[in-house]
Enzyme design. Structure first.
Site, mmCIF file in Angstrom:
data_model
loop_
_atom_site.group_PDB
_atom_site.id
_atom_site.type_symbol
_atom_site.label_atom_id
_atom_site.label_comp_id
_atom_site.label_asym_id
_atom_site.label_seq_id
_atom_site.Cartn_x
_atom_site.Cartn_y
_atom_site.Cartn_z
ATOM 1 N N THR A 29 0.850 -1.194 0.000
ATOM 2 C CA THR A 29 0.000 0.000 0.000
ATOM 3 C C THR A 29 0.889 1.249 0.000
ATOM 4 O OG1 THR A 29 -1.754 -1.150 1.174
ATOM 5 C CG2 THR A 29 -1.753 1.249 1.353
ATOM 6 N N GLY A 30 0.384 2.317 -0.645
ATOM 7 C CA GLY A 30 1.133 3.581 -0.669
ATOM 8 C C GLY A 30 1.471 3.942 -2.104
ATOM 9 N N ASP A 84 6.319 -4.181 -1.111
ATOM 10 C CA ASP A 84 5.658 -3.088 -0.399
ATOM 11 C C ASP A 84 6.631 -1.923 -0.226
ATOM 12 O OD1 ASP A 84 3.780 -1.645 1.026
ATOM 13 O OD2 ASP A 84 3.464 -3.163 2.572
ATOM 14 N N LYS A 97 6.910 1.505 8.814
ATOM 15 C CA LYS A 97 5.821 1.514 7.833
ATOM 16 C C LYS A 97 4.541 1.999 8.504
ATOM 17 C CE LYS A 97 5.035 -1.809 5.037
ATOM 18 N NZ LYS A 97 4.673 -0.788 4.057
ATOM 19 N N GLY A 98 3.567 2.315 7.670
ATOM 20 C CA GLY A 98 2.271 2.714 8.217
ATOM 21 C C GLY A 98 1.905 4.157 7.942
ATOM 22 N N GLY A 100 0.774 5.205 5.362
ATOM 23 C CA GLY A 100 -0.508 5.150 4.646
ATOM 24 C C GLY A 100 -1.616 4.526 5.485
ATOM 25 N N GLU A 106 -0.464 -4.892 6.377
ATOM 26 C CA GLU A 106 0.857 -5.042 5.749
ATOM 27 C C GLU A 106 1.729 -6.022 6.532
ATOM 28 O OE1 GLU A 106 1.424 -0.708 3.582
ATOM 29 O OE2 GLU A 106 1.908 -0.878 5.688
HETATM 30 C C1 5RP Z 1 1.383 2.324 4.067
HETATM 31 C C2 5RP Z 1 2.859 2.196 4.072
HETATM 32 C C3 5RP Z 1 3.583 2.704 2.874
HETATM 33 O O1 5RP Z 1 4.246 1.636 2.262
HETATM 34 C C4 5RP Z 1 4.558 3.753 3.312
HETATM 35 O O2 5RP Z 1 3.841 4.764 3.987
HETATM 36 C C5 5RP Z 1 5.302 4.359 2.120
HETATM 37 O O3 5RP Z 1 4.391 5.049 1.320
HETATM 38 P P1 5RP Z 1 4.847 5.848 0.029
HETATM 39 O O4 5RP Z 1 5.343 4.834 -0.943
HETATM 40 O O5 5RP Z 1 3.600 6.546 -0.443
HETATM 41 O O6 5RP Z 1 5.913 6.814 0.454
HETATM 42 O O7 5RP Z 1 3.484 1.688 4.977
HETATM 43 O O8 5RP Z 1 0.836 1.949 5.308
#
Ligand code: 5RP
Length: 234
Positions: A29-30, A84, A97-98, A100, A106
């Protein structure tokens, strides 16, 4: 210098080299994971066969729109690989992480996977975790008691800093699992394993965004190329 979107696409495209025909694939996600999903969808359209498990409703929706086959983790509880993004990655492949808000799913999906490839641009690489606030998914019941428990657990490790409830506009952010997120700005976290254990010991904490033993590989995009790092042999 390449812009952020181009670096994400570069990381996503390079991560395709880990994906083999027939794989059971956890899908992150993200925005970086989204870039990966788009290049994965191109491959699926031209014949690559994978079965995906999404780490969030958002990811499941995008996969649905782009024709990437998705099943639930209960339908396919053991996965070959998860790809991820991350908010921070250190030299020992430990992650925060997190950002998003999808950290619980995840982590469950990463734990069900034989390997986890982290995709990121070089701005996510840090010497010590903690500049990015640690997202902590908590149950809404007894929120203040949980907040105090987290603060005391951190203080015992010499950590302090603001702990704020994540908002979506004026309302609390609610995760896909119906929980809240507290973002803990502890600053440098020299003892990430100890903090992980201490947070798990607070009853209202559902999960936290320290991913300490999950990443097997990292694909780091820079303006002048892509670096692939291995934490353990394939
Ligand atoms: C979502 C996450 C994402 O992988 C993390 O926030 C990175 O996001 P981005 O690729 O938009 O920088 O952990 O929960």
């Amino acid at each position: 210098m390449a812009d952020a979107a181009a670096l994400k696409e570069k990381a996503g495209r390079a991560a395709l080299s880990f994906v083999e025909d027939g794989m059971r694939l956890g899908i992150g996600t993200g925005s970086t994971a989204e870039a990966f999903i788009r290049v994965l969808a191109e491959k699926v359209t031209t014949g690559l066969r994978i079965t995906g498990v999404a780490t969030s409703k958002r990811t499941a929706e995008l996969c649905g729109e782009l024709g990437v086959p998705i099943v639930t983790l209960d339908e396919m509880p053991e996965l070959d690989l998860t790809i991820d993004g991350a908010d921070e990655i250190d030299a020992d492949f430990r992650l925060i992480k997190g950002g998003g808000g999808a950290l619980l799913r995840e982590k469950i999906v990463a734990a069900a996977s034989a390997r986890m490839v982290v995709i990121a641009d070089a701005s996510k690489c840090v010497e010590t975790l903690g500049a990015f606030p640690v997202p902590i998914e908590v149950n809404g019941f007894g929120l203040t008691a949980t907040y105090i428990g987290i603060r005391k657990a951190a203080e015992r490790l010499g950590l302090s800093g603001e702990i704020t409830m994540r908002l979506a506009g004026a309302e609390p952010f609610i995760t896909d699992n119906g929980h809240l997120i507290l973002d803990a700005s502890f600053g440098r976290i020299p003892q990430a394993e100890a903090l992980s254990e201490a947070l798990h010991a607070v009853p209202g904490v559902v999960e936290h965004g320290l991913f300490l033993r999950y990443a097997s590989d990292a694909v780091i995009a820079r303006s002048d190329g892509v670096e692939v790092r291995h934490n353990r042999p394939a």
